[in-house]
Design a protein around this motif. Structure first.
Motif, mmCIF file in Angstrom:
data_model
loop_
_atom_site.group_PDB
_atom_site.id
_atom_site.type_symbol
_atom_site.label_atom_id
_atom_site.label_comp_id
_atom_site.label_asym_id
_atom_site.label_seq_id
_atom_site.Cartn_x
_atom_site.Cartn_y
_atom_site.Cartn_z
ATOM 1 N N ALA A 270 0.827 -1.204 0.000
ATOM 2 C CA ALA A 270 0.000 0.000 0.000
ATOM 3 C C ALA A 270 0.864 1.258 0.000
ATOM 4 N N LEU B 266 0.900 4.082 -2.871
ATOM 5 C CA LEU B 266 0.415 5.419 -2.536
ATOM 6 C C LEU B 266 1.508 6.479 -2.467
ATOM 7 N N LEU C 96 1.846 8.749 -5.472
ATOM 8 C CA LEU C 96 0.700 9.658 -5.572
ATOM 9 C C LEU C 96 0.816 10.816 -4.589
#
Length: 155
Positions: free
Chosen positions: A28, A32, A35
Motif C-alpha cells: 500500500a 500510494l 501519488l
C-alpha cells in the motif's frame, strides 16, 4: 511425555498463515507514495505559479502608477515595473515589461515564466496587464479622463 510440547496440527482448510495480510502495508505504501509525492509537487508548483503572478501584478501596478502620473510616460512606467521586479524576491524567469501611454490611457504588461522545480512546460506563462486613465487636468464639464475639473483647483 517429553519436555517438548507438540503443536497441534491444523486440520482441514487453508494453512493459517495463508489468510494473514503480511506485507499488505508495504505494498500500500509502495503504491500510494508516488501519488502523495505527485500531489506534493503539484501543490508546490501551483504556489510558485501564483507567487510569480502576484509579483507580475504588483510590478504592473507599480509601473502603471508611474506611467499614468500627470507628467509620466510609458518609459517611466516600464522602468518602475522593472525596478520593482529587480528588487523583489526572485519568482520569475526572464521577466519582460512593456508599456504604452496615449493622451488618455496608460498600460503596462509584465510577462515571463514562473520559477519551477519541475520542467518549465508544466507551468503556463505568466502575463499581467494593468491599464487605466492618465492623470490630467480637465476643464469644468469635461467628462473624459481623470481630473478634478473643479474651478480654482487645478483646472
Amino acid at each position: 511425555m517429553s519436555s517438548r510440547q507438540r503443536t497441534p496440527r491444523h486440520r482441514g482448510g487453508p494453512h493459517p498463515r495463508a489468510t494473514t495480510d503480511a506485507g499488505a502495508n508495504t505494498i500500500a505504501v509502495a503504491v500510494l507514495f508516488p501519488l502523495v509525492l505527485l500531489l506534493t509537487f503539484a501543490i508546490w508548483e501551483t504556489a510558485l505559479f501564483y507567487q510569480a503572478r502576484s509579483l507580475a501584478t504588483a510590478a504592473a501596478e507599480q509601473g502603471l502608477t508611474a506611467a499614468r502620473a500627470q507628467h509620466g510616460n510609458a518609459a517611466l512606467g516600464i522602468a518602475a515595473a522593472q525596478q520593482f521586479v529587480a528588487t523583489a524576491p526572485p519568482a520569475m524567469n526572464t521577466p519582460v515589461v512593456t508599456g504604452t501611454r496615449t493622451a488618455t490611457q496608460a498600460s503596462i504588461t509584465v510577462s515571463g515564466t514562473a520559477i519551477s522545480t519541475l520542467p518549465e512546460w508544466i507551468l503556463p506563462p505568466v502575463s499581467v496587464t494593468k491599464s487605466g486613465p492618465v492623470e490630467r487636468i480637465t476643464q469644468p464639464g469635461e467628462t473624459s479622463g481623470v481630473g478634478l475639473g473643479l474651478p480654482g483647483i487645478g483646472g
